[in-house]
Design a protein around this motif. Structure first.
Motif, PDB file in Angstrom:
ATOM      1  N   ALA A  81       0.828  -1.206   0.000  1.00 18.19           N
ATOM      2  CA  ALA A  81       0.000   0.000   0.000  1.00 18.19           C
ATOM      3  C   ALA A  81       0.862   1.257   0.000  1.00 18.19           C
ATOM      4  CB  ALA A  81      -0.923  -0.007   1.216  1.00 18.19           C
ATOM      5  N   ALA A  82       1.982   1.212   0.722  1.00 19.73           N
ATOM      6  CA  ALA A  82       2.859   2.387   0.824  1.00 19.73           C
ATOM      7  C   ALA A  82       3.643   2.634  -0.454  1.00 19.73           C
ATOM      8  CB  ALA A  82       3.832   2.203   1.989  1.00 19.73           C
ATOM      9  N   ALA A  83       3.721   1.630  -1.315  1.00 19.82           N
ATOM     10  CA  ALA A  83       4.527   1.754  -2.528  1.00 19.82           C
ATOM     11  C   ALA A  83       3.778   2.420  -3.672  1.00 19.82           C
ATOM     12  CB  ALA A  83       5.003   0.373  -2.969  1.00 19.82           C
ATOM     13  N   CYS A  84       2.589   2.952  -3.419  1.00 21.58           N
ATOM     14  CA  CYS A  84       1.813   3.584  -4.486  1.00 21.58           C
ATOM     15  C   CYS A  84       2.532   4.840  -4.990  1.00 21.58           C
ATOM     16  CB  CYS A  84       0.411   3.942  -3.989  1.00 21.58           C
ATOM     17  SG  CYS A  84       0.376   5.235  -2.720  1.00 21.58           S
ATOM     18  N   ASP A  85       2.212   5.241  -6.202  1.00 23.12           N
ATOM     19  CA  ASP A  85       2.849   6.409  -6.814  1.00 23.12           C
ATOM     20  C   ASP A  85       2.100   7.706  -6.517  1.00 23.12           C
ATOM     21  OD1 ASP A  85       4.821   4.814  -7.972  1.00 23.12           O
ATOM     22  OD2 ASP A  85       3.584   4.405  -9.741  1.00 23.12           O
ATOM     23  N   GLN A  86       1.085   7.620  -5.673  1.00 24.53           N
ATOM     24  CA  GLN A  86       0.278   8.782  -5.329  1.00 24.53           C
ATOM     25  C   GLN A  86       1.161   9.852  -4.668  1.00 24.53           C
ATOM     26  OE1 GLN A  86      -1.978  11.482  -4.989  1.00 24.53           O
ATOM     27  NE2 GLN A  86      -3.398   9.781  -5.366  1.00 24.53           N
ATOM     28  N   PRO A  87       1.288  11.039  -5.270  1.00 22.33           N
ATOM     29  CA  PRO A  87       2.143  12.065  -4.658  1.00 22.33           C
ATOM     30  C   PRO A  87       1.526  12.720  -3.423  1.00 22.33           C
ATOM     31  CG  PRO A  87       1.113  12.918  -6.653  1.00 22.33           C
ATOM     32  CD  PRO A  87       0.749  11.472  -6.573  1.00 22.33           C
ATOM     33  N   ASP A  88       0.184  12.684  -3.317  1.00 24.54           N
ATOM     34  CA  ASP A  88      -0.470  13.326  -2.183  1.00 24.54           C
ATOM     35  C   ASP A  88      -0.207  12.531  -0.909  1.00 24.54           C
ATOM     36  OD1 ASP A  88      -2.657  15.395  -1.297  1.00 24.54           O
ATOM     37  OD2 ASP A  88      -3.279  13.466  -0.456  1.00 24.54           O
ATOM     38  N   PHE A  89       0.357  13.198   0.088  1.00 25.18           N
ATOM     39  CA  PHE A  89       0.743  12.508   1.317  1.00 25.18           C
ATOM     40  C   PHE A  89      -0.448  11.879   2.025  1.00 25.18           C
ATOM     41  CE2 PHE A  89       0.798  13.026   5.962  1.00 25.18           C
ATOM     42  CZ  PHE A  89       1.649  11.983   6.270  1.00 25.18           C
ATOM     43  N   LEU A  90      -1.541  12.624   2.159  1.00 27.11           N
ATOM     44  CA  LEU A  90      -2.699  12.102   2.892  1.00 27.11           C
ATOM     45  C   LEU A  90      -3.242  10.846   2.215  1.00 27.11           C
ATOM     46  CD1 LEU A  90      -4.724  12.311   5.175  1.00 27.11           C
ATOM     47  CD2 LEU A  90      -6.059  13.914   3.787  1.00 27.11           C
ATOM     48  N   GLN A  91      -3.267  10.824   0.896  1.00 30.89           N
ATOM     49  CA  GLN A  91      -3.765   9.652   0.183  1.00 30.89           C
ATOM     50  C   GLN A  91      -2.858   8.447   0.409  1.00 30.89           C
ATOM     51  OE1 GLN A  91      -6.789   9.393  -1.198  1.00 30.89           O
ATOM     52  NE2 GLN A  91      -7.038  11.473  -0.388  1.00 30.89           N
ATOM     53  N   ARG A  92      -1.548   8.687   0.499  1.00 30.05           N
ATOM     54  CA  ARG A  92      -0.619   7.593   0.799  1.00 30.05           C
ATOM     55  C   ARG A  92      -0.898   7.031   2.197  1.00 30.05           C
ATOM     56  NH1 ARG A  92       5.460   7.821  -1.414  1.00 30.05           N
ATOM     57  NH2 ARG A  92       5.068   8.585  -3.526  1.00 30.05           N
ATOM     58  N   LEU A  93      -1.112   7.923   3.136  1.00 26.64           N
ATOM     59  CA  LEU A  93      -1.365   7.491   4.505  1.00 26.64           C
ATOM     60  C   LEU A  93      -2.684   6.727   4.597  1.00 26.64           C
ATOM     61  CD1 LEU A  93       0.078   7.767   7.233  1.00 26.64           C
ATOM     62  CD2 LEU A  93      -1.343   9.774   7.695  1.00 26.64           C
ATOM     63  N   LEU A  94      -3.686   7.218   3.885  1.00 22.31           N
ATOM     64  CA  LEU A  94      -4.980   6.542   3.889  1.00 22.31           C
ATOM     65  C   LEU A  94      -4.890   5.163   3.247  1.00 22.31           C
ATOM     66  CD1 LEU A  94      -7.354   9.519   2.994  1.00 22.31           C
ATOM     67  CD2 LEU A  94      -7.222   8.297   5.171  1.00 22.31           C
ATOM     68  N   ALA A  95      -4.044   5.016   2.230  1.00 22.02           N
ATOM     69  CA  ALA A  95      -3.880   3.705   1.585  1.00 22.02           C
ATOM     70  C   ALA A  95      -3.353   2.690   2.586  1.00 22.02           C
ATOM     71  CB  ALA A  95      -2.938   3.833   0.389  1.00 22.02           C
TER      72      ALA A  95
END
Length: 201
Positions: free
Chosen positions: A80-94
C-alpha cells in the motif's frame, strides 16, 4: 475388541505449512484459547505426535501463527505504501485501509498478533517481525516531512499517533461500521483531522 483406525502417515507436502494453514482456520473459528493441537492433527489425519518436531507446544504454534501474520501484514502495508500517489494524505490513507482490510479478514489472527506482541517473553525473531510489519507508517511520515506536509519529529511516534486512532476505531467496530458508516470512511475523517494538527504552521 473394536477395530480402531489409526491416522494415516502424512505424505502430502510440507507438514509445517499444513499445520499453520489448518491452525489459522481453526483460530478464526474458535479463538486462541480453544485452539487444540489434537483437533488440528485429527483434521489433517496425522498422529498426535507428528507436529511435535515443528511445534513442541500449543504456544509455539500460536507464536508461529503470529510471526506469519506479521510478515503478511507487513507485506500488505508495504504494498500500500509503494503507491505512486504524490499526495501525502492519500498515501497514509492507503496504508490505513490496508491495515483495516487485513484486520477485518483475519480478526482472530490480528488479535493474536498484537496480544503476542505485548508479551515480555517473545522471541527476538517475533519481536523484529512485529516491528518490521509496521515500518510503512513511519516511512510514509518521513515522505510527508520531506515534502513539507508533516511537522518535524520522530516519525515512529507520529505514525503511532495516526495508527493508534485507526486501531481504536477497529476495536469499536464489530461489523466494519461505526454508526452505520463504513469504518474506512470514518478512518479517513479521523486521519484527516489528525493530519490538520500535524501539518506545519
Amino acid at each position: 475388541m473394536p477395530n480402531i483406525e489409526k491416522p494415516k502417515p502424512y505424505h502430502h507436502g510440507d507438514l509445517r505449512a499444513t499445520l499453520l494453514t489448518v491452525a489459522e482456520a481453526m483460530l478464526e473459528r474458535v479463538g486462541a484459547e480453544a485452539l487444540s493441537l489434537r483437533e488440528i492433527t485429527r483434521e489433517i489425519g496425522v498422529s498426535n505426535n507428528a507436529p511435535r518436531r515443528h511445534f513442541p507446544s500449543k504456544q509455539s504454534l500460536l507464536d508461529a501463527l503470529a510471526l506469519q501474520g506479521f510478515v503478511r501484514l507487513g507485506a500488505a502495508l508495504d504494498q500500500a505504501a509503494a503507491c505512486d500517489q504524490p499526495d501525502f494524505l492519500q498515501r497514509l490513507l492507503a496504508i490505513a485501509r490496508a491495515n483495516i482490510s487485513f484486520a477485518r479478514q483475519h480478526r482472530a489472527l490480528f488479535r493474536l498478533m498484537f496480544a503476542t506482541k505485548q508479551r515480555t517473553d517473545i522471541s527476538p525473531e517475533l519481536q523484529q517481525a512485529s516491528y518490521n510489519a509496521l515500518l510503512a507508517g513511519p516511512r510514509t511520515i518521513i515522505y510527508g516531512q520531506g515534502i513539507g506536509a508533516v511537522v518535524p519529529g520522530d516519525p515512529i511516534q507520529l505514525a503511532l499517533t495516526v495508527f493508534a486512532a485507526v486501531e481504536g476505531l477497529m476495536s469499536l467496530s464489530v461489523d466494519g461500521k461505526l454508526g452505520g458508516v463504513p469504518i474506512e470512511d470514518v478512518a479517513e475523517q479521523i486521519i484527516g483531522n489528525i493530519m490538520q494538527g500535524l501539518a506545519p504552521r
